[in-house]
Design a protein around this motif. Structure first.
Motif, PDB file in Angstrom:
ATOM      1  N   GLU A 247      -7.796  18.938 -26.516  1.00 13.95           N
ATOM      2  CA  GLU A 247      -7.612  18.041 -27.659  1.00 13.95           C
ATOM      3  C   GLU A 247      -6.575  18.607 -28.624  1.00 13.95           C
ATOM      4  OE1 GLU A 247     -10.887  16.740 -30.739  1.00 13.95           O
ATOM      5  OE2 GLU A 247     -11.583  16.478 -28.670  1.00 13.95           O
TER       6      GLU A 247
ATOM      7  N   HIS B 270       4.328  18.413 -26.076  1.00 14.83           N
ATOM      8  CA  HIS B 270       5.015  17.619 -25.063  1.00 14.83           C
ATOM      9  C   HIS B 270       6.063  18.381 -24.269  1.00 14.83           C
ATOM     10  CE1 HIS B 270       2.881  14.111 -26.162  1.00 14.83           C
ATOM     11  NE2 HIS B 270       3.337  14.120 -27.405  1.00 14.83           N
TER      12      HIS B 270
ATOM     13  N   ARG C   8       0.741  26.249 -32.550  1.00 17.29           N
ATOM     14  CA  ARG C   8       1.168  25.003 -31.914  1.00 17.29           C
ATOM     15  C   ARG C   8       2.683  24.830 -32.024  1.00 17.29           C
ATOM     16  NH1 ARG C   8      -3.489  21.804 -32.918  1.00 17.29           N
ATOM     17  NH2 ARG C   8      -2.967  22.172 -35.093  1.00 17.29           N
TER      18      ARG C   8
ATOM     19  N   GLN D 290      -0.823  17.093 -28.292  1.00 18.46           N
ATOM     20  CA  GLN D 290       0.489  16.642 -28.777  1.00 18.46           C
ATOM     21  C   GLN D 290       1.634  17.535 -28.309  1.00 18.46           C
ATOM     22  OE1 GLN D 290       0.713  13.668 -30.143  1.00 18.46           O
ATOM     23  NE2 GLN D 290      -1.506  13.632 -29.853  1.00 18.46           N
TER      24      GLN D 290
ATOM     25  N   GLU E 214       5.354  24.648 -28.832  1.00 16.72           N
ATOM     26  CA  GLU E 214       6.166  23.458 -28.592  1.00 16.72           C
ATOM     27  C   GLU E 214       7.607  23.834 -28.217  1.00 16.72           C
ATOM     28  OE1 GLU E 214       5.152  20.466 -28.178  1.00 16.72           O
ATOM     29  OE2 GLU E 214       7.067  19.478 -28.053  1.00 16.72           O
TER      30      GLU E 214
END
Ligand code: ZN
Length: 306
Positions: free
Chosen positions: A258, A264, A214, A262, A218
């Protein structure tokens, strides 16, 4: 850098030749709100002349014909396709290499394990080595940056770094052969750094999403992520038997939506979509859920610049 999504489906494409699932049947009947798709294939180029393939799909011949940028332009025998980067040894990811066998110089970038699976277990790949300047294999190790260079050693200024996402041997690799290879080299995602400094991530097969993954995602500008299955038991429900998505090395979209909610920074695009996935149907609640979460669903022919 130009990025072209030449094919956006998982193995078997959409519709799949032997499949009468609700999606494939409706598409054939003309009652499906959504598009047919060929097997996953990305092409990238920093100068719009020399192109590198991410994977080499079984649909590559037709995909090249439907992509003018990949047509030969000068000389009797010539191709703007300079090379390919391989992320696993699955048939739907590598079969296209055999279609590029016409004595055309080409660079193929792969881990040592993927190269050995293809060239030591599959004698047909000798067709790529008939003359000295045909296919040049270049090994890379996961975690280290390497440049995409063409067959004449010209550096494209595009750099890549592979990420090991798990161990995945195609079913045709024997147990004895598996023991000789490094499992961490057999299932990869790819980070691509463009000359502009922007980053693309191509992750067609992700078994599970970790915090470390993750964090990496990002930092990228565009994410092409595993959209193979909607739910873990999708194939079992449709076929009555088989493996779960997780057993096949794919986190289902219903989970990744899900787990990556986060995220973005990147533009988020699902690709490598199996024909059974209900999100292909543009009037389905699954399609709406994905779009409402800010994700796009890749179609053949999409392109963008980074
Ligand atoms: Zn189907």
């Amino acid at each position: 850098m130009q990025v072209k999504i030449v094919g956006s489906a998982a193995g078997g494409a959409f519709p799949q030749w032997n499949c009468a699932c609700p999606n494939c049947s409706a598409l054939r009947a003309g009652s499906f709100r959504g598009k047919a798709r060929s097997q996953a294939q990305i092409a990238i180029s920093a100068d719009a002349n020399s192109w590198f393939l991410l994977g080499a799909s079984p649909d590559l011949r037709a995909q090249i014909e439907s992509t003018p940028e990949l047509h030969p332009s000068a000389g009797l025998r010539q191709s703007p396709v300079s090379g390919a980067v391989l992320l696993n040894a699955d048939i739907d990811h590598v079969l296209g290499l055999l279609l590029l066998r016409e004595l055309q110089p080409l660079r193929v970038f792969a881990t040592e394990s993927i190269r050995r699976i293809l060239t030591e277990d599959n004698s047909m790949f000798a067709m790529l080595q008939r003359v000295p300047d045909q296919v040049r294999w270049t090994d890379f190790a996961p975690g280290t940056w390497f440049s995409l260079t063409d067959p004449s050693d010209h550096d494209s200024q595009v750099r890549c770094r592979a990420l090991s996402v798990g161990e995945h041997f195609p079913a045709y690799v024997s147990p004895a052969k598996r023991l000789q290879l490094s499992g961490g080299e057999t299932s990869l995602g790819l980070f691509v750094e463009c000359p502009s400094g922007k980053h693309l991530a191509y992750m067609p097969a992700v078994p599970h999403i970790t915090d470390a993954l993750r964090e990496e995602l990002e930092r990228v500008d565009v994410l092409l992520f595993d959209g193979t299955f909607w739910s873990d038991d999708e194939l079992i429900r449709i076929q009555g038997s088989g493996q779960t998505a997780s057993q096949m090395g794919h986190v289902p979209v219903s989970c990744s939506l899900e787990q990556l909610a986060q995220l973005h920074r990147p533009r988020k695009i699902y690709m490598h979509i199996n024909n059974t996935n209900p999100m292909l149907h543009e009037v389905s609640p699954e399609y709406r859920q994905v779009r409402d979460a800010g994700w796009e669903i890749a179609e053949d022919g999409w392109q963008f610049e980074l």
